[in-house]
Enzyme design. Structure first.
Site, PDB file in Angstrom:
ATOM      1  N   GLU A 180       9.130  10.287 -20.419  1.00 10.80           N
ATOM      2  CA  GLU A 180       8.104  10.867 -21.315  1.00 10.80           C
ATOM      3  C   GLU A 180       8.595  11.602 -22.614  1.00 10.80           C
ATOM      4  OE1 GLU A 180       6.096  13.960 -18.747  1.00 10.80           O
ATOM      5  OE2 GLU A 180       6.904  12.808 -17.126  1.00 10.80           O
ATOM      6  N   VAL A 194       7.612  11.794  -3.326  1.00 13.59           N
ATOM      7  CA  VAL A 194       9.016  11.135  -3.499  1.00 13.59           C
ATOM      8  C   VAL A 194       9.058   9.643  -3.007  1.00 13.59           C
ATOM      9  CG1 VAL A 194      11.419  11.514  -2.040  1.00 13.59           C
ATOM     10  CG2 VAL A 194       9.915  13.601  -2.247  1.00 13.59           C
ATOM     11  N   LYS A 222      12.335  17.100  -5.669  1.00 10.64           N
ATOM     12  CA  LYS A 222      12.186  16.043  -4.442  1.00 10.64           C
ATOM     13  C   LYS A 222      13.329  16.470  -3.573  1.00 10.64           C
ATOM     14  CE  LYS A 222      10.653  12.426  -7.359  1.00 10.64           C
ATOM     15  NZ  LYS A 222      10.956  11.396  -8.424  1.00 10.64           N
ATOM     16  N   GLY A 234       7.930   3.228 -21.815  1.00 18.47           N
ATOM     17  CA  GLY A 234       7.022   4.239 -21.067  1.00 18.47           C
ATOM     18  C   GLY A 234       7.565   4.788 -19.748  1.00 18.47           C
ATOM     19  N   LYS A 244       4.752  17.611  -6.428  1.00 23.48           N
ATOM     20  CA  LYS A 244       5.698  18.246  -5.661  1.00 23.48           C
ATOM     21  C   LYS A 244       5.686  19.645  -5.737  1.00 23.48           C
ATOM     22  CE  LYS A 244       8.633  15.877  -8.282  1.00 23.48           C
ATOM     23  NZ  LYS A 244       7.979  14.758  -8.743  1.00 23.48           N
TER      24      LYS A 244
END
Lengths: 295, 295
Positions: free
Chosen positions: A160, A103, A175, A157, A76
């Site tokens: 992070e 996005v 976004k 998962g 982004k």
């Protein structure tokens, strides 16, 4: 690690073992040199997002376009910080700067407006665009504390190790900035987006809201206001009669308010990892088609 | 009434008053003659739907393409009954046969798959695609009988005087047939679609379902089954946790099940009449762009 180029391509396994393709390799020191040596037709840019300045992705994309390669990114940063410069450079070089994966994974949002909604004016949008926070809020709803739900999302998962980027709303804000800049034609800086993350919410807050017939969601909003666009990212309590309340887990939704279609919504349910990769593939097909058509 | 042609265009007001453009007019007797006299570049075909055979729309579109005009239609008949023939003819003539307005007003469904989802395989879909039945079911939910709700929908201008086409599910079935034929690549005849309308439901049925946490909706479904596609249109009781339950009034929704995106949904809320007209405008822009690009 640096850059290795071979216009004939690299056989990864053989390369790692130090075989023939290692001997043919040229070690180069910068992306532009690498792009020239590799004679790339297309660059797929997928470095991790630096939300503050969009680097090094912007440099990579600029170098690719300067070398006459199409630039496709899932990042982004370049859209938020350098959309005008990079699209003008791409147009001048007769190449494409495409970023469908930035996005809603690879769901065709940018190309829908670019290719299939001619003359339509986008007045605003609202939606749920960040998976990590949506998964964490869902866990809190069914009994976990914020910390427990975060930990579970990390084990799955989805989140992070350092999830502050998602939790503080930076990912969602980036976004929003990309959508406003490209689809509404109003460049907006990240600092201009009112931003509140989900870090202040407790499990009790979330469960009390659910018991009262609502669900906490991290909602993105943008609305034209004269020549400007007002935009925000913040937790809101959404009533169960609003389809946004039923967007769970890694699913996402966006409602577009346009002059022709007052409520055009796109929902993506349970995307797999390949959805983001698909967005880059679809961009690649667009770029190649433009070469074939000479556009 | 017949056909009147003038390659210089007709000023409608002056024409009605019998002015200069009436004197210039050529009265012709068939669409192909009319198309040649008018030297049309594009035909907008908007005759009412004949679900049984797609005529006279198919003849009009064939004549337009034969004369070298693009053919744009809001009529499902030609797609259901002659998609292959008309698209092959269009390709042979280097012209476009476009029909975005046939499903979900002008929301870009066909062009989304054609232009922006390359390589994606559509495995099936489900949705609510007929407004009239949705409005009638909504009225029954809040206390009306079937007949009262139908009458109210007619007074609102949503339902036609003869609404059997909608109530018996023919309109929805024609949309399913168009989607399956074009997007799934499997030509399907209307008789092959399992079809049940809403005429057997009573107000009591609909309100009992609502009280039990469900809502009756006329649901369209299609699913690949080997080389075939199984498709149906019938009333189903949708749980309130399914966003389809919240599609009210003249709104519509479609969920696509694709290999890359397992649940990609498009919702259109409260479209105005101009949404259908917009679909034809968007098709027109596509057709003109293809002329400019020489494709």
């Amino acid at each position: 690690m640096g850059w290795v180029a071979d216009a004939g391509g690299l056989d990864v396994e053989e390369f790692v073992e130090g075989g023939e393709s290692q001997k043919r390799r040229t070690r180069v020191s910068a992306p532009d040199e690498w792009l020239r040596e590799a004679r790339a037709d297309v660059l797929f840019e997928a470095t991790s997002l630096s939300v503050a300045d969009g680097q090094p992705a912007i440099d990579h994309i600029r170098a690719a376009l300067e070398c006459g390669a199409h630039a496709i990114t899932a990042n982004k940063g370049p859209v938020v910080h350098a959309y005008r410069e990079l699209s003008q450079l791409a147009a001048a070089k007769g190449k494409k700067f495409l970023f469908e994966s930035t996005v809603m994974d690879g769901v065709p949002i940018f190309s829908l407006f670019r290719d299939n909604l001619p003359t339509v004016e986008l007045r605003g949008f609202r939606g749920i665009l960040n998976s990590t926070t949506n998964v964490i809020l869902g866990g809190m709803e069914v009994g976990l504390s914020f910390e427990e739900s975060l930990k579970k999302a990390q084990q799955m998962g989805v989140a992070e190790t350092d999830s502050s980027h998602d939790i503080d709303g930076w990912d969602a804000a980036a976004k929003v900035a990309a959508l406003v800049t490209v689809l509404m034609g109003v460049p907006v800086r990240l600092e201009e987006i009112e931003r509140e993350g989900i870090g202040r919410l407790t499990g009790e807050n979330v469960r009390a809201s659910r018991a009262a017939g609502q669900r906490y969601k991290l909602i993105c909003r943008a609305q034209r206001d004269g020549a400007r666009v007002r935009a925000s990212v913040r937790p809101e309590q959404v009533p169960l009669s609003d389809p946004m309340a039923w967007v769970e887990g890694t699913s996402s939704i966006i409602y577009f308010d346009t002059d022709v279609f007052p409520g055009l919504a796109i929902t993506e349910n349970n995307p797999g990892l390949e959805a983001t990769a698909y967005g880059m593939l679809a961009d690649f097909v667009k770029a190649v088609e433009s070469d074939v058509a000479g556009r």
